[in-house]
Scaffold this motif. Sequence first.
Motif, mmCIF file in Angstrom:
data_model
loop_
_atom_site.group_PDB
_atom_site.id
_atom_site.type_symbol
_atom_site.label_atom_id
_atom_site.label_comp_id
_atom_site.label_asym_id
_atom_site.label_seq_id
_atom_site.Cartn_x
_atom_site.Cartn_y
_atom_site.Cartn_z
ATOM 1 N N PRO A 1 0.825 -1.212 0.000
ATOM 2 C CA PRO A 1 0.000 0.000 0.000
ATOM 3 C C PRO A 1 0.860 1.263 0.000
ATOM 4 C CG PRO A 1 -0.883 -1.613 1.530
ATOM 5 C CD PRO A 1 0.448 -2.144 1.087
ATOM 6 N N HIS A 2 0.402 2.281 -0.718
ATOM 7 C CA HIS A 2 1.185 3.507 -0.907
ATOM 8 C C HIS A 2 0.722 4.582 0.070
ATOM 9 C CE1 HIS A 2 3.811 6.017 -3.460
ATOM 10 N NE2 HIS A 2 3.029 6.987 -3.026
ATOM 11 N N PRO A 3 1.654 5.254 0.769
ATOM 12 C CA PRO A 3 1.265 6.290 1.735
ATOM 13 C C PRO A 3 0.433 7.395 1.084
ATOM 14 C CG PRO A 3 3.592 5.726 1.979
ATOM 15 C CD PRO A 3 3.117 5.054 0.727
ATOM 16 N N GLY A 4 -0.778 7.586 1.584
ATOM 17 C CA GLY A 4 -1.712 8.496 0.942
ATOM 18 C C GLY A 4 -1.292 9.945 0.954
ATOM 19 N N ALA A 5 -0.612 10.397 2.017
ATOM 20 C CA ALA A 5 -0.232 11.805 2.108
ATOM 21 C C ALA A 5 0.719 12.219 1.000
ATOM 22 C CB ALA A 5 0.391 12.094 3.469
ATOM 23 N N THR A 6 1.489 11.277 0.459
ATOM 24 C CA THR A 6 2.401 11.613 -0.625
ATOM 25 C C THR A 6 1.643 11.993 -1.893
ATOM 26 O OG1 THR A 6 2.608 9.351 -1.489
ATOM 27 C CG2 THR A 6 4.085 9.982 0.309
ATOM 28 N N LEU A 7 0.395 11.566 -1.978
ATOM 29 C CA LEU A 7 -0.424 11.819 -3.166
ATOM 30 C C LEU A 7 -1.229 13.109 -3.057
ATOM 31 C CD1 LEU A 7 -1.834 8.189 -3.412
ATOM 32 C CD2 LEU A 7 0.169 9.097 -4.596
ATOM 33 N N THR A 8 -1.410 13.599 -1.859
ATOM 34 C CA THR A 8 -2.236 14.791 -1.654
ATOM 35 C C THR A 8 -1.424 16.027 -1.269
ATOM 36 O OG1 THR A 8 -2.629 14.131 0.659
ATOM 37 C CG2 THR A 8 -4.241 13.408 -0.985
ATOM 38 N N GLU A 9 -0.181 15.823 -0.851
ATOM 39 C CA GLU A 9 0.688 16.941 -0.472
ATOM 40 C C GLU A 9 1.186 17.660 -1.733
ATOM 41 O OE1 GLU A 9 5.049 17.217 1.586
ATOM 42 O OE2 GLU A 9 3.557 15.960 2.591
ATOM 43 N N PRO A 10 1.184 19.005 -1.753
ATOM 44 C CA PRO A 10 1.615 19.732 -2.954
ATOM 45 C C PRO A 10 3.123 19.713 -3.150
ATOM 46 C CG PRO A 10 1.047 21.279 -1.215
ATOM 47 C CD PRO A 10 0.659 19.922 -0.718
ATOM 48 N N ALA A 11 3.527 19.779 -4.413
ATOM 49 C CA ALA A 11 4.937 19.866 -4.768
ATOM 50 C C ALA A 11 5.466 21.274 -4.510
ATOM 51 C CB ALA A 11 5.128 19.497 -6.237
#
Length: 234
Positions: free
Chosen positions: A158-168
């Motif tokens: 499973p992939h850590p969700g915060a990495t997908l929602t945190e802005p670059a």
Amino acid sequence: MTQFVLVAGAWLGSWAWDEVVSDLRAAGQGAHALTLSGLAEKRRDEPVGQQTHVQDIVDAVERLDLRDVVLVGHSYSGIPVGQAAERIGDRLARVVFVDSNVPADGESFVSAWPDGRAAVEASIAEHGGFWAPLAAEEFAGQGLTDEQINRIVTGATPHPGATLTEPARLERPLGALPATYIKCLLDWPEPSPDVAELLKSEHWRLVELNTGHWPMFSEPHELARILLDATMSP
């Protein structure tokens, strides 16, 4: 000697690059596959954000004291790789995006994927803050054998969700970096609009690969050849 630093996309660890790494080293180059925090052998329950992944890459380059670095980011990992590329300064020779997302300042993985955003966010909420891996049937049409699909499915975490929602966070235009974009044609025949815009830069090159979204499994030797050729790009 060129030093390749390879980062796989969502759900995957360094193991995804095994065949590509072997080819790069056989060609006399350095090759270092990374597992990002929260994935594979680095899996943990506490939250991991996107900037942690950026720092994972920067730390690896600095810890190993690598020079003439080609950063390679696949899929999701194009976002942290693109940010790390500007942070390693003159250590960078080139960045290669493998059928990947690209970072935009203030934007996240899900904000750049409006059609799938709801499904990703629902999966994160349902699985305790993690994006669940794909099922085997979702790899159909990607040029993969049953054995290759099984390898991905059984190895995925499973992939850590915060990495997908945190802005670059970018300090300079991404188009100023020396870059190669590898478009895998079975996944979608055209680059996304943001990538198409970046490809207008004199510093960017487009290479097409007639396979699906996971070329390190479906076409590892051809992918390695393209990576080696990328080091010759002006």
